[in-house]
Write a protein that holds these residues in place. Structure first.
Motif, PDB file in Angstrom:
ATOM      1  N   GLY A  14       0.794  -1.219   0.000  1.00 48.41           N
ATOM      2  CA  GLY A  14       0.000   0.000   0.000  1.00 48.41           C
ATOM      3  C   GLY A  14       0.826   1.267   0.000  1.00 48.41           C
ATOM      4  N   LEU A  15       1.921   1.265   0.753  1.00 43.16           N
ATOM      5  CA  LEU A  15       2.746   2.462   0.879  1.00 43.16           C
ATOM      6  C   LEU A  15       3.674   2.669  -0.310  1.00 43.16           C
ATOM      7  CD1 LEU A  15       3.695   2.275   4.673  1.00 43.16           C
ATOM      8  CD2 LEU A  15       2.077   3.848   3.595  1.00 43.16           C
ATOM      9  N   THR A  16       4.064   1.598  -0.966  1.00 41.79           N
ATOM     10  CA  THR A  16       5.059   1.731  -2.041  1.00 41.79           C
ATOM     11  C   THR A  16       4.467   1.690  -3.444  1.00 41.79           C
ATOM     12  OG1 THR A  16       5.497  -0.668  -2.061  1.00 41.79           O
ATOM     13  CG2 THR A  16       6.866   0.706  -0.619  1.00 41.79           C
ATOM     14  N   GLU A  17       3.202   1.305  -3.580  1.00 45.15           N
ATOM     15  CA  GLU A  17       2.602   1.187  -4.911  1.00 45.15           C
ATOM     16  C   GLU A  17       2.619   2.512  -5.652  1.00 45.15           C
ATOM     17  OE1 GLU A  17       0.775  -0.231  -8.312  1.00 45.15           O
ATOM     18  OE2 GLU A  17       1.644  -1.357  -6.640  1.00 45.15           O
ATOM     19  N   PHE A  18       2.373   3.600  -4.953  1.00 42.79           N
ATOM     20  CA  PHE A  18       2.260   4.897  -5.626  1.00 42.79           C
ATOM     21  C   PHE A  18       3.425   5.835  -5.319  1.00 42.79           C
ATOM     22  CE2 PHE A  18      -2.095   3.275  -5.070  1.00 42.79           C
ATOM     23  CZ  PHE A  18      -2.413   3.115  -6.411  1.00 42.79           C
ATOM     24  N   LEU A  19       4.380   5.373  -4.511  1.00 37.06           N
ATOM     25  CA  LEU A  19       5.608   6.131  -4.316  1.00 37.06           C
ATOM     26  C   LEU A  19       6.631   5.700  -5.362  1.00 37.06           C
ATOM     27  CD1 LEU A  19       6.070   6.037  -0.421  1.00 37.06           C
ATOM     28  CD2 LEU A  19       5.007   7.830  -1.816  1.00 37.06           C
ATOM     29  N   PRO A  20       7.537   6.588  -5.759  1.00 37.29           N
ATOM     30  CA  PRO A  20       8.510   6.238  -6.807  1.00 37.29           C
ATOM     31  C   PRO A  20       9.691   5.425  -6.274  1.00 37.29           C
ATOM     32  CG  PRO A  20       8.833   8.501  -6.117  1.00 37.29           C
ATOM     33  CD  PRO A  20       7.628   8.012  -5.374  1.00 37.29           C
ATOM     34  N   ILE A  21       9.362   4.319  -5.552  1.00 35.97           N
ATOM     35  CA  ILE A  21      10.431   3.511  -4.946  1.00 35.97           C
ATOM     36  C   ILE A  21      10.266   2.019  -5.220  1.00 35.97           C
ATOM     37  CG2 ILE A  21      10.916   5.177  -3.115  1.00 35.97           C
ATOM     38  CD1 ILE A  21       9.174   3.543  -1.248  1.00 35.97           C
ATOM     39  N   SER A  22       9.281   1.619  -6.025  1.00 38.05           N
ATOM     40  CA  SER A  22       9.088   0.244  -6.488  1.00 38.05           C
ATOM     41  C   SER A  22       8.456  -0.681  -5.451  1.00 38.05           C
ATOM     42  CB  SER A  22      10.395  -0.380  -6.981  1.00 38.05           C
ATOM     43  OG  SER A  22      10.151  -1.715  -7.440  1.00 38.05           O
ATOM     44  N   SER A  23       7.170  -0.922  -5.615  1.00 37.88           N
ATOM     45  CA  SER A  23       6.456  -1.852  -4.727  1.00 37.88           C
ATOM     46  C   SER A  23       6.883  -3.294  -4.991  1.00 37.88           C
ATOM     47  CB  SER A  23       4.948  -1.710  -4.914  1.00 37.88           C
ATOM     48  OG  SER A  23       4.568  -2.032  -6.242  1.00 37.88           O
ATOM     49  N   SER A  24       7.117  -3.634  -6.262  1.00 41.81           N
ATOM     50  CA  SER A  24       7.492  -5.017  -6.588  1.00 41.81           C
ATOM     51  C   SER A  24       8.813  -5.397  -5.929  1.00 41.81           C
ATOM     52  CB  SER A  24       7.591  -5.201  -8.111  1.00 41.81           C
ATOM     53  OG  SER A  24       8.587  -4.358  -8.663  1.00 41.81           O
ATOM     54  N   ALA A  25       9.766  -4.455  -5.918  1.00 41.14           N
ATOM     55  CA  ALA A  25      11.051  -4.724  -5.283  1.00 41.14           C
ATOM     56  C   ALA A  25      10.882  -4.946  -3.789  1.00 41.14           C
ATOM     57  CB  ALA A  25      12.009  -3.560  -5.525  1.00 41.14           C
ATOM     58  N   HIS A  26      10.071  -4.105  -3.162  1.00 42.81           N
ATOM     59  CA  HIS A  26       9.894  -4.213  -1.716  1.00 42.81           C
ATOM     60  C   HIS A  26       9.129  -5.471  -1.316  1.00 42.81           C
ATOM     61  CE1 HIS A  26      11.219  -0.027  -1.837  1.00 42.81           C
ATOM     62  NE2 HIS A  26      11.397  -0.100  -0.534  1.00 42.81           N
ATOM     63  N   LEU A  27       8.289  -5.984  -2.201  1.00 47.26           N
ATOM     64  CA  LEU A  27       7.590  -7.238  -1.902  1.00 47.26           C
ATOM     65  C   LEU A  27       8.491  -8.452  -2.111  1.00 47.26           C
ATOM     66  CD1 LEU A  27       4.035  -6.611  -3.410  1.00 47.26           C
ATOM     67  CD2 LEU A  27       4.644  -6.798  -0.999  1.00 47.26           C
ATOM     68  N   ILE A  28       9.473  -8.327  -2.986  1.00 50.40           N
ATOM     69  CA  ILE A  28      10.420  -9.419  -3.237  1.00 50.40           C
ATOM     70  C   ILE A  28      11.455  -9.514  -2.117  1.00 50.40           C
ATOM     71  CG2 ILE A  28      12.279 -10.222  -4.772  1.00 50.40           C
ATOM     72  CD1 ILE A  28      10.704  -8.954  -7.091  1.00 50.40           C
ATOM     73  N   LEU A  29      11.885  -8.363  -1.595  1.00 51.97           N
ATOM     74  CA  LEU A  29      13.013  -8.331  -0.665  1.00 51.97           C
ATOM     75  C   LEU A  29      12.808  -9.101   0.643  1.00 51.97           C
ATOM     76  CD1 LEU A  29      14.274  -4.667  -1.163  1.00 51.97           C
ATOM     77  CD2 LEU A  29      15.308  -6.784  -1.996  1.00 51.97           C
ATOM     78  N   PRO A  30      11.634  -9.073   1.296  1.00 52.62           N
ATOM     79  CA  PRO A  30      11.508  -9.845   2.536  1.00 52.62           C
ATOM     80  C   PRO A  30      11.801 -11.325   2.367  1.00 52.62           C
ATOM     81  CG  PRO A  30       9.720  -8.279   2.373  1.00 52.62           C
ATOM     82  CD  PRO A  30      10.451  -8.231   1.068  1.00 52.62           C
ATOM     83  N   ALA A  31      11.334 -11.911   1.264  1.00 45.52           N
ATOM     84  CA  ALA A  31      11.622 -13.330   1.016  1.00 45.52           C
ATOM     85  C   ALA A  31      13.101 -13.545   0.743  1.00 45.52           C
ATOM     86  CB  ALA A  31      10.782 -13.833  -0.158  1.00 45.52           C
TER      87      ALA A  31
END
Length: 266
Positions: A14-31
């Motif tokens: 929710g926080l990264t989807e519309f910020l210019p910092i990449s939601s997909s990257a942040h969802l991949i990183l925890p794993a």
């Protein structure tokens, strides 16, 4: 996933989807970094749907007005600024659709790793910084035109690479083309509506064919948290960039990229 992981991942989306910092990257990183279990297709659908509803709810008046003008332009063949904006959004969606269909498997197989995310986080962060430093021509979203819309659409297609950021790439392109910060962000958010809807439909189709077990409690919690976080994020992001520009997000991207490089080389 346990409840804590559901909450964290939904907040990240929710926080990264519309910020210019990449939601997909942040969802991949925890794993990748914390050895968390992969959240799975069903959770991706839920949190992306939450973010989709957030942008639709936030821009509901604009979207309804654009839809009415667009349908009216088809019937009467008369255009106004809102119908033109709707057509430009549709045009800007085409490159992402083409790349999504042709390169989806390659991206998921070869580009979902820390090395790619570190590189794209830094490179596209620097591009965002440079674009934000350009002298804006003050163009608003109703003055984009089909050529600029198509260029921004190509930038959106590039954001399928993890770490690039859909909003980051589209805002960067829009700033380079002379849009003001606020107009670039609004155009980027409006562009997310058809792309997010299409992505949700495709991932849902994959989910149905995969036979993946579904935890409906986790999905419901993730969707609600993602919706609330995304709605708040959109509201405050538009206020932040009006006062501070893109610098805070550029600094965050560079710091994250350097930290990831440290993980790679240690």
């Amino acid at each position: 996933m346990d409840t804590f992981q559901v909450i964290v991942l939904a907040l990240i989306q929710g926080l990264t989807e519309f910020l210019p910092i990449s939601s997909s990257a942040h969802l991949i990183l925890p794993a990748q970094l914390l050895s968390w279990p992969d959240q799975g297709l069903s959770f991706d659908v839920a949190v992306n749907t939450g973010s989709f509803f957030a942008v639709v709810m936030y821009f509901r008046k604009e979207l309804v007005s654009m839809f009415k003008a667009w349908t009216g332009s088809i019937v009467s063949r008369e255009q106004n600024e809102e119908s033109k904006l709707a057509w430009w959004i549709i045009l800007a969606t085409i490159p992402a659709v083409i790349v999504g269909f042709t390169a989806k498997d390659f991206i998921e197989t070869h580009l979902r790793n820390i090395e790619v995310i570190a590189a794209t986080t830094i490179v596209f962060g620097l591009l965002l910084w440079w674009a934000d430093r350009l002298q804006s021509k003050g163009i608003n979203e109703f003055q984009v035109g089909w050529k600029k819309a198509l260029i921004i659409g190509v930038a959106q297609a590039m954001a399928l690479i993890p770490g690039t950021s859909r909003s980051g790439a589209t805002i960067t392109a829009a700033l380079m083309l002379g849009l003001s910060r606020e107009a670039a962000a609004r155009f980027s958010f409006l562009m997310s509506v058809p792309v997010s809807l299409g992505a949700a439909i495709l991932v849902t189709k994959d989910l149905i064919s995969s036979g993946e077990p579904i935890d409906y409690n986790a999905l419901g919690l993730g969707m609600v948290i993602s919706f609330l976080a995304a709605y708040v994020c959109i509201h405050y992001f538009l206020k932040i960039i009006a006062k501070m520009g893109m610098t805070p997000f550029v600094m965050y991207r560079l710091a994250l990229g350097l930290i990831l490089c440290g993980f790679i080389f240690l």
